[in-house]
Design an enzyme around this catalytic site. Structure first.
Site, PDB file in Angstrom:
ATOM      1  N   HIS A 269       0.844  -1.197   0.000  1.00 43.30           N
ATOM      2  CA  HIS A 269       0.000   0.000   0.000  1.00 43.30           C
ATOM      3  C   HIS A 269       0.874   1.240   0.000  1.00 43.30           C
ATOM      4  O   HIS A 269       1.940   1.245   0.627  1.00 43.30           O
ATOM      5  CB  HIS A 269      -0.921   0.010   1.228  1.00 43.30           C
ATOM      6  CG  HIS A 269      -2.079   0.921   1.049  1.00 43.30           C
ATOM      7  ND1 HIS A 269      -2.016   2.261   1.341  1.00 43.30           N
ATOM      8  CD2 HIS A 269      -3.316   0.686   0.557  1.00 43.30           C
ATOM      9  CE1 HIS A 269      -3.183   2.807   1.038  1.00 43.30           C
ATOM     10  NE2 HIS A 269      -3.991   1.888   0.568  1.00 43.30           N
TER      11      HIS A 269
ATOM     12  N   ASP B 184      -7.995  -4.944  -1.023  1.00 39.50           N
ATOM     13  CA  ASP B 184      -8.436  -5.771  -2.152  1.00 39.50           C
ATOM     14  C   ASP B 184      -8.141  -7.254  -1.974  1.00 39.50           C
ATOM     15  O   ASP B 184      -8.707  -8.076  -2.676  1.00 39.50           O
ATOM     16  CB  ASP B 184      -7.746  -5.288  -3.442  1.00 39.50           C
ATOM     17  CG  ASP B 184      -8.190  -3.894  -3.799  1.00 39.50           C
ATOM     18  OD1 ASP B 184      -9.406  -3.671  -3.846  1.00 39.50           O
ATOM     19  OD2 ASP B 184      -7.330  -3.029  -4.011  1.00 39.50           O
TER      20      ASP B 184
HETATM   21  N1  COA Z   1       4.196  -7.141  -5.052  1.00 39.99           N
HETATM   22  C1  COA Z   1       5.540  -7.218  -5.087  1.00 39.99           C
HETATM   23  N2  COA Z   1       6.340  -6.226  -4.675  1.00 39.99           N
HETATM   24  C2  COA Z   1       5.757  -5.121  -4.212  1.00 39.99           C
HETATM   25  C3  COA Z   1       4.370  -4.975  -4.133  1.00 39.99           C
HETATM   26  C4  COA Z   1       3.592  -6.044  -4.578  1.00 39.99           C
HETATM   27  N3  COA Z   1       2.264  -5.967  -4.536  1.00 39.99           N
HETATM   28  N4  COA Z   1       4.068  -3.779  -3.613  1.00 39.99           N
HETATM   29  C5  COA Z   1       5.230  -3.163  -3.382  1.00 39.99           C
HETATM   30  N5  COA Z   1       6.245  -3.966  -3.749  1.00 39.99           N
HETATM   31  C6  COA Z   1       7.649  -3.668  -3.661  1.00 39.99           C
HETATM   32  C7  COA Z   1       7.996  -2.430  -4.479  1.00 39.99           C
HETATM   33  O1  COA Z   1       8.302  -2.792  -5.804  1.00 39.99           O
HETATM   34  C8  COA Z   1       9.164  -1.899  -3.713  1.00 39.99           C
HETATM   35  O2  COA Z   1      10.279  -2.709  -4.043  1.00 39.99           O
HETATM   36  P1  COA Z   1      11.713  -2.035  -4.280  1.00 39.99           P
HETATM   37  O3  COA Z   1      12.014  -1.296  -3.001  1.00 39.99           O
HETATM   38  O4  COA Z   1      12.576  -3.201  -4.565  1.00 39.99           O
HETATM   39  O5  COA Z   1      11.520  -1.117  -5.457  1.00 39.99           O
HETATM   40  C9  COA Z   1       8.822  -2.203  -2.276  1.00 39.99           C
HETATM   41  O6  COA Z   1       7.917  -3.298  -2.313  1.00 39.99           O
HETATM   42  C10 COA Z   1       8.184  -1.068  -1.513  1.00 39.99           C
HETATM   43  O7  COA Z   1       7.073  -0.572  -2.234  1.00 39.99           O
HETATM   44  P2  COA Z   1       6.253   0.661  -1.641  1.00 39.99           P
HETATM   45  O8  COA Z   1       7.043   1.893  -1.854  1.00 39.99           O
HETATM   46  O9  COA Z   1       5.836   0.314  -0.264  1.00 39.99           O
HETATM   47  O10 COA Z   1       4.949   0.649  -2.507  1.00 39.99           O
HETATM   48  P3  COA Z   1       4.471   1.763  -3.540  1.00 39.99           P
HETATM   49  O11 COA Z   1       3.994   2.950  -2.796  1.00 39.99           O
HETATM   50  O12 COA Z   1       5.500   1.961  -4.594  1.00 39.99           O
HETATM   51  O13 COA Z   1       3.253   1.023  -4.226  1.00 39.99           O
HETATM   52  C11 COA Z   1       1.184   0.018  -4.546  1.00 39.99           C
HETATM   53  C12 COA Z   1       2.037   0.858  -3.609  1.00 39.99           C
HETATM   54  C13 COA Z   1      -0.202  -0.164  -3.946  1.00 39.99           C
HETATM   55  C14 COA Z   1       1.064   0.705  -5.917  1.00 39.99           C
HETATM   56  C15 COA Z   1       1.904  -1.334  -4.702  1.00 39.99           C
HETATM   57  O14 COA Z   1       2.045  -1.941  -3.451  1.00 39.99           O
HETATM   58  C16 COA Z   1       1.176  -2.246  -5.658  1.00 39.99           C
HETATM   59  O15 COA Z   1       1.324  -2.135  -6.867  1.00 39.99           O
HETATM   60  N6  COA Z   1       0.370  -3.202  -5.106  1.00 39.99           N
HETATM   61  C17 COA Z   1      -0.386  -4.102  -5.944  1.00 39.99           C
HETATM   62  C18 COA Z   1      -1.616  -3.403  -6.494  1.00 39.99           C
HETATM   63  C19 COA Z   1      -2.700  -3.254  -5.461  1.00 39.99           C
HETATM   64  O16 COA Z   1      -3.004  -4.159  -4.717  1.00 39.99           O
HETATM   65  N7  COA Z   1      -3.317  -2.072  -5.467  1.00 39.99           N
HETATM   66  C20 COA Z   1      -4.413  -1.750  -4.576  1.00 39.99           C
HETATM   67  C21 COA Z   1      -3.982  -0.764  -3.554  1.00 39.99           C
HETATM   68  S1  COA Z   1      -5.255  -0.523  -2.337  1.00 39.99           S
END
Ligand code: COA
Length: 381
Positions: free
Chosen positions: A267, A318
């Site tokens: 998130h 989700d």
């Molecule tokens: N699967 C795998 N890796 C993930 C991940 C996921 N769902 N979510 C985050 N990461 C990884 C990122 O790539 C990042 O890795 P890095 O440091 O090697 O680049 C690390 O975890 C930290 O990410 P973070 O900064 O906490 O997340 P964000 O703010 O960039 O992204 C989301 C947030 C929601 C866009 C992301 O978690 C995501 O795409 N989740 C899946 C989609 C989803 O469920 N969306 C609904 C949100 S309510």
């Protein structure tokens, strides 16, 4: 100006993370502690004790209603459940494989034709539009499910509340009360969430003093994306591809090795348990008990555990809503429209806030393009 330094500072501010864009009293997301508050009320308190209709009143008015006020809002919703007949005629001409989010977006935009005050942005007129939209989202989604399967839409029942009525219109029979209550709580949980992408989109559109229908239509478009509301459908697709609990870990290892995102996990704000996931995990487990098909909950639990171990990431709203809705017999591509049936309350509340103290939202872009280019005739390029 150096292009390199511009690029760096732009990247560090990417996605407006941590930027406060405006004041709002709608909801507070405390990502560090996993707390979500609507107008001062903790989400757990509302999920335990409130109803979706009461929560909508709270979001729109900043306080809980007394019983007369709640009855009046429910009556307004019930009077407005039905969509103009032309909308149903229009829907019958859509291709049957049209995506339900595209159908919802198109029908909501079309509803503007049938609201003579729909273009007004004074608070009273905008509130009327908010009532109509909140009342009609479930009718559109359920009607589409019927029409695309060759069935007649089931007219809304004005004796039922929004969650129960949605299940009734979709299936043609009244749901079990405990299932209707579960969906009611799901609607409470999804109602508002700070400046999430679709809410911010709606506010940007409303900030131009475009009308409620335009702002909400834009919100639907933003919600449809797989990084936002589209994630719940993607979670269930993934669970179906995985198929069994033993295959969860090899599937996940492959995803992570290929640097692919696992939907429903992580998130932008919560760095601990998303408080909404706490409720949805319970519902997924409960629906496993109701249907006797526990594997979706068990697979989700295994995936949650492994994501925590391997990446330190938690499930978001989700993740468990996917298996909960699936076990309620809801088609996968209606999961995101159901998110919309709830989030319309937050969008409209934010749009009302925006109209009440409007300021055009117009940030700057950090220019990272080239300088000093000279135009040359096309045949010389
Ligand atoms: N699967 C795998 N890796 C993930 C991940 C996921 N769902 N979510 C985050 N990461 C990884 C990122 O790539 C990042 O890795 P890095 O440091 O090697 O680049 C690390 O975890 C930290 O990410 P973070 O900064 O906490 O997340 P964000 O703010 O960039 O992204 C989301 C947030 C929601 C866009 C992301 O978690 C995501 O795409 N989740 C899946 C989609 C989803 O469920 N969306 C609904 C949100 S309510």
């Amino acid at each position: 100006m150096s292009n390199d330094s511009s690029a760096k500072s732009s990247k560090s501010g990417g996605g407006l993370r941590g930027v406060t864009a405006a004041e709002s009293s709608m909801s507070k997301v405390n990502g560090e502690d996993g707390v979500l508050v609507y107008q001062g009320y903790d989400i757990h308190d509302l999920a335990e004790n409130s109803t979706f209709e009461e929560t909508v009143y709270l979001l729109w008015n900043g306080r809980l209603p007394n019983s007369d006020e709640l009855d009046a809002l429910k009556a307004e919703f019930r009077e407005n459940y039905a969509v103009p007949a032309e909308i149903l005629v229009f829907m019958r001409h859509f291709p049957h494989d049209a995506n339900p989010m595209d159908v919802l977006r198109t029908c909501v935009s079309t509803l503007a034709f049938y609201d003579k005050d729909g273009q007004k942005t004074d608070i009273e007129s905008a509130k009327h539009a908010a009532v109509k939209l909140t009342a009609r989202f479930p009718t559109i989604v359920a009607a589409w499910e019927r029409i695309r399967n060759g069935n007649e839409p089931v007219p809304p029942d004005p004796n039922l509340d929004i969650a129960e009525n949605f299940l009734f219109m979709m299936r043609g029979e009244k749901p079990d009360p405990s299932e209707a209550r579960m969906l009611d709580v799901c609607l409470i949980l999804h109602a508002d969430h700070g400046f999430n992408a679709s809410t911010f989109t709606s506010r940007v559109v409303a900030g131009t003093l475009a009308d409620m229908y335009g702002a909400v239509t834009a919100g639907i478009a933003a919600l449809a994306g797989p990084l936002h509301g589209g994630a719940n459908t993607a979670v269930m697709r993934a669970l179906k591809v995985i198929g069994s609990i033993e295959k969860v870990e090899p599937w996940l290892d492959d995803m992570l090795a290929n640097k692919r995102k696992v939907m429903g996990i992580g998130h932008a704000v919560y760095k601990t348990e998303d408080p909404r996931a706490t409720w949805l995990r319970r519902f997924s487990e409960k629906m496993g008990g109701v249907t006797g098909e526990t594997k979706w909950f068990e697979m989700s639990q295994e995936l949650e555990k492994l994501m925590k171990e391997k990446k330190g990431l938690n499930p978001n709203v989700d993740f468990y809503s996917a298996s909960t809705y699936y076990m309620m017999g809801i088609p996968l591509d209606l999961f995101t429209p159901i998110f919309g049936i709830s989030r319309i309350s937050g969008w409209t509340g934010h749009i009302l806030e925006q109209y009440a103290e409007n300021k055009l939202i117009r940030p700057r872009a950090e220019y990272v393009g080239k300088w000093d280019q000279k135009w040359v005739p096309v045949e010389e390029r």
